[in-house]
Write a protein that holds these residues in place. Structure first.
Motif, PDB file in Angstrom:
ATOM      1  N   ALA A  46       0.797  -1.225   0.000  1.00 38.22           N
ATOM      2  CA  ALA A  46       0.000   0.000   0.000  1.00 38.22           C
ATOM      3  C   ALA A  46       0.833   1.281   0.000  1.00 38.22           C
ATOM      4  O   ALA A  46       0.295   2.372   0.154  1.00 38.22           O
ATOM      5  CB  ALA A  46      -0.927  -0.007   1.205  1.00 38.22           C
ATOM      6  N   THR A  47       2.141   1.177  -0.177  1.00 39.12           N
ATOM      7  CA  THR A  47       3.023   2.346  -0.192  1.00 39.12           C
ATOM      8  C   THR A  47       2.548   3.373  -1.225  1.00 39.12           C
ATOM      9  O   THR A  47       2.109   3.004  -2.315  1.00 39.12           O
ATOM     10  CB  THR A  47       4.466   1.893  -0.498  1.00 39.12           C
ATOM     11  N   LEU A  48       2.629   4.670  -0.853  1.00 40.18           N
ATOM     12  CA  LEU A  48       2.233   5.757  -1.739  1.00 40.18           C
ATOM     13  C   LEU A  48       3.399   6.715  -1.951  1.00 40.18           C
ATOM     14  O   LEU A  48       4.144   6.997  -1.015  1.00 40.18           O
ATOM     15  CB  LEU A  48       1.079   6.556  -1.133  1.00 40.18           C
ATOM     16  N   ASP A  71      -1.321  -3.421  13.717  1.00 35.90           N
ATOM     17  CA  ASP A  71      -1.642  -4.840  13.598  1.00 35.90           C
ATOM     18  C   ASP A  71      -2.299  -5.062  12.245  1.00 35.90           C
ATOM     19  O   ASP A  71      -3.289  -4.399  11.919  1.00 35.90           O
ATOM     20  CB  ASP A  71      -2.591  -5.240  14.732  1.00 35.90           C
ATOM     21  N   ASP A  72      -1.748  -5.968  11.465  1.00 33.59           N
ATOM     22  CA  ASP A  72      -2.303  -6.305  10.154  1.00 33.59           C
ATOM     23  C   ASP A  72      -2.715  -7.765  10.172  1.00 33.59           C
ATOM     24  O   ASP A  72      -1.880  -8.653   9.967  1.00 33.59           O
ATOM     25  CB  ASP A  72      -1.268  -6.043   9.049  1.00 33.59           C
ATOM     26  N   ALA A  73      -3.968  -8.021  10.489  1.00 28.81           N
ATOM     27  CA  ALA A  73      -4.505  -9.392  10.559  1.00 28.81           C
ATOM     28  C   ALA A  73      -3.668 -10.273  11.487  1.00 28.81           C
ATOM     29  O   ALA A  73      -3.341 -11.402  11.153  1.00 28.81           O
ATOM     30  CB  ALA A  73      -4.611  -9.994   9.163  1.00 28.81           C
ATOM     31  N   GLY A  74      -3.303  -9.724  12.639  1.00 30.74           N
ATOM     32  CA  GLY A  74      -2.554 -10.487  13.629  1.00 30.74           C
ATOM     33  C   GLY A  74      -1.053 -10.433  13.477  1.00 30.74           C
ATOM     34  O   GLY A  74      -0.331 -11.011  14.283  1.00 30.74           O
ATOM     35  N   LEU A  75      -0.560  -9.778  12.457  1.00 29.91           N
ATOM     36  CA  LEU A  75       0.872  -9.632  12.241  1.00 29.91           C
ATOM     37  C   LEU A  75       1.275  -8.173  12.407  1.00 29.91           C
ATOM     38  O   LEU A  75       0.526  -7.274  12.026  1.00 29.91           O
ATOM     39  CB  LEU A  75       1.258 -10.110  10.838  1.00 29.91           C
ATOM     40  N   VAL A  76       2.455  -7.947  12.961  1.00 24.24           N
ATOM     41  CA  VAL A  76       2.931  -6.580  13.161  1.00 24.24           C
ATOM     42  C   VAL A  76       3.464  -6.028  11.840  1.00 24.24           C
ATOM     43  O   VAL A  76       4.220  -6.689  11.133  1.00 24.24           O
ATOM     44  CB  VAL A  76       4.031  -6.528  14.245  1.00 24.24           C
ATOM     45  N   GLY A  95       6.008  -4.843   6.162  1.00 26.23           N
ATOM     46  CA  GLY A  95       5.691  -5.941   7.061  1.00 26.23           C
ATOM     47  C   GLY A  95       6.873  -6.241   7.963  1.00 26.23           C
ATOM     48  O   GLY A  95       8.014  -6.170   7.531  1.00 26.23           O
ATOM     49  N   LEU A  96       6.586  -6.561   9.201  1.00 25.66           N
ATOM     50  CA  LEU A  96       7.629  -6.960  10.142  1.00 25.66           C
ATOM     51  C   LEU A  96       7.569  -8.458  10.442  1.00 25.66           C
ATOM     52  O   LEU A  96       8.581  -9.055  10.778  1.00 25.66           O
ATOM     53  CB  LEU A  96       7.515  -6.162  11.444  1.00 25.66           C
ATOM     54  N   GLU A  97       6.399  -9.037  10.325  1.00 29.25           N
ATOM     55  CA  GLU A  97       6.241 -10.466  10.599  1.00 29.25           C
ATOM     56  C   GLU A  97       5.695 -11.210   9.388  1.00 29.25           C
ATOM     57  O   GLU A  97       5.399 -12.391   9.474  1.00 29.25           O
ATOM     58  CB  GLU A  97       5.273 -10.669  11.770  1.00 29.25           C
ATOM     59  N   GLY A  98       5.560 -10.543   8.288  1.00 36.21           N
ATOM     60  CA  GLY A  98       5.016 -11.153   7.083  1.00 36.21           C
ATOM     61  C   GLY A  98       5.182 -10.183   5.933  1.00 36.21           C
ATOM     62  O   GLY A  98       5.959  -9.231   5.997  1.00 36.21           O
ATOM     63  N   GLU A  99       4.403 -10.403   4.883  1.00 37.48           N
ATOM     64  CA  GLU A  99       4.460  -9.515   3.729  1.00 37.48           C
ATOM     65  C   GLU A  99       3.991  -8.118   4.102  1.00 37.48           C
ATOM     66  O   GLU A  99       3.255  -7.932   5.068  1.00 37.48           O
ATOM     67  CB  GLU A  99       3.566 -10.063   2.617  1.00 37.48           C
ATOM     68  N   ALA A 100       4.396  -7.158   3.309  1.00 37.96           N
ATOM     69  CA  ALA A 100       3.935  -5.778   3.510  1.00 37.96           C
ATOM     70  C   ALA A 100       2.433  -5.722   3.242  1.00 37.96           C
ATOM     71  O   ALA A 100       1.944  -6.328   2.288  1.00 37.96           O
ATOM     72  CB  ALA A 100       4.679  -4.841   2.571  1.00 37.96           C
ATOM     73  N   HIS A 103      -3.009  -2.773   2.129  1.00 38.78           N
ATOM     74  CA  HIS A 103      -3.964  -1.704   2.425  1.00 38.78           C
ATOM     75  C   HIS A 103      -3.366  -0.777   3.481  1.00 38.78           C
ATOM     76  O   HIS A 103      -2.504  -1.190   4.256  1.00 38.78           O
ATOM     77  CB  HIS A 103      -5.277  -2.306   2.946  1.00 38.78           C
ATOM     78  N   LEU A 104      -3.843   0.443   3.493  1.00 38.46           N
ATOM     79  CA  LEU A 104      -3.402   1.397   4.511  1.00 38.46           C
ATOM     80  C   LEU A 104      -4.205   1.196   5.782  1.00 38.46           C
ATOM     81  O   LEU A 104      -5.409   0.928   5.715  1.00 38.46           O
ATOM     82  CB  LEU A 104      -3.584   2.836   4.012  1.00 38.46           C
ATOM     83  N   PRO A 105      -3.575   1.364   6.933  1.00 43.72           N
ATOM     84  CA  PRO A 105      -4.319   1.280   8.184  1.00 43.72           C
ATOM     85  C   PRO A 105      -5.088   2.580   8.424  1.00 43.72           C
ATOM     86  O   PRO A 105      -4.793   3.613   7.818  1.00 43.72           O
ATOM     87  CB  PRO A 105      -3.206   1.115   9.229  1.00 43.72           C
ATOM     88  N   SER A 106      -6.060   2.522   9.313  1.00 42.95           N
ATOM     89  CA  SER A 106      -6.680   3.764   9.774  1.00 42.95           C
ATOM     90  C   SER A 106      -5.794   4.317  10.884  1.00 42.95           C
ATOM     91  O   SER A 106      -5.016   3.580  11.501  1.00 42.95           O
ATOM     92  CB  SER A 106      -8.088   3.509  10.299  1.00 42.95           C
ATOM     93  N   GLU A 107      -5.907   5.597  11.139  1.00 45.97           N
ATOM     94  CA  GLU A 107      -5.064   6.197  12.175  1.00 45.97           C
ATOM     95  C   GLU A 107      -5.350   5.603  13.553  1.00 45.97           C
ATOM     96  O   GLU A 107      -4.457   5.562  14.398  1.00 45.97           O
ATOM     97  CB  GLU A 107      -5.181   7.718  12.177  1.00 45.97           C
ATOM     98  N   SER A 108      -6.559   5.093  13.789  1.00 44.98           N
ATOM     99  CA  SER A 108      -6.876   4.498  15.089  1.00 44.98           C
ATOM    100  C   SER A 108      -6.095   3.208  15.339  1.00 44.98           C
ATOM    101  O   SER A 108      -5.986   2.770  16.484  1.00 44.98           O
ATOM    102  CB  SER A 108      -8.381   4.227  15.207  1.00 44.98           C
ATOM    103  N   MET A 109      -5.543   2.599  14.304  1.00 41.89           N
ATOM    104  CA  MET A 109      -4.754   1.375  14.443  1.00 41.89           C
ATOM    105  C   MET A 109      -3.289   1.636  14.791  1.00 41.89           C
ATOM    106  O   MET A 109      -2.579   0.720  15.180  1.00 41.89           O
ATOM    107  CB  MET A 109      -4.806   0.578  13.128  1.00 41.89           C
ATOM    108  N   LEU A 110      -2.826   2.864  14.628  1.00 42.95           N
ATOM    109  CA  LEU A 110      -1.405   3.167  14.754  1.00 42.95           C
ATOM    110  C   LEU A 110      -0.949   3.266  16.207  1.00 42.95           C
ATOM    111  O   LEU A 110      -1.657   3.810  17.054  1.00 42.95           O
ATOM    112  CB  LEU A 110      -1.067   4.468  14.023  1.00 42.95           C
TER     113      LEU A 110
END
Length: 114
Positions: A46-48, A71-76, A95-100, A103-110
């Motif tokens: 999702a890089t822009l 958190d991206d589906a349980g992966l950092v 991605g830190l524990e899997g593929e990048a 999709h972009l996260p919402s700010e509430s996830m950060l």
């Protein structure tokens, strides 16, 4: 052809500027003039890449303005907003524990790295 930021992209970048490093808030004035370029990372993440209206593309270089985990589906995963020579130039997702993430996260996830 460049396109305007979507409402969710605009909200995310604004949040990252408001919650990033102290000097990040100085870039808020560029937000209304920011566009997304058609450049895409070959991995499909999702890089822009950004370009300011009526400006040449930012030169190579990365000055990080905000760096966060989510958190991206349980992966950092991580996301950072960067500038080069005073121009907002991109938003990198990795991605830190899997593929990048694709999709972009919402700010509430950060979450802050510090």
């Amino acid at each position: 052809m460049n396109r305007p930021l979507s409402a969710s992209e605009m909200s995310l970048v604004r949040w990252m500027l408001e919650n990033g490093v102290p000097e990040a808030s100085a870039f808020l004035s560029q937000l209304e003039h920011l566009q997304v370029t058609p450049s895409r990372c070959p991995c499909g993440c999702a890089t822009l890449c950004f370009q300011l209206i009526d400006h040449d593309p930012a030169p190579p270089g990365v000055g990080i303005l905000g760096d966060f985990f989510f958190d991206d589906a349980g992966l950092v995963a991580g996301i950072f907003l960067y500038q080069s020579e005073g121009l907002l130039s991109g938003l990198e997702v990795y991605g830190l524990e899997g593929e990048a993430p694709k999709h972009l996260p919402s700010e509430s996830m950060l979450r802050s790295i510090a």
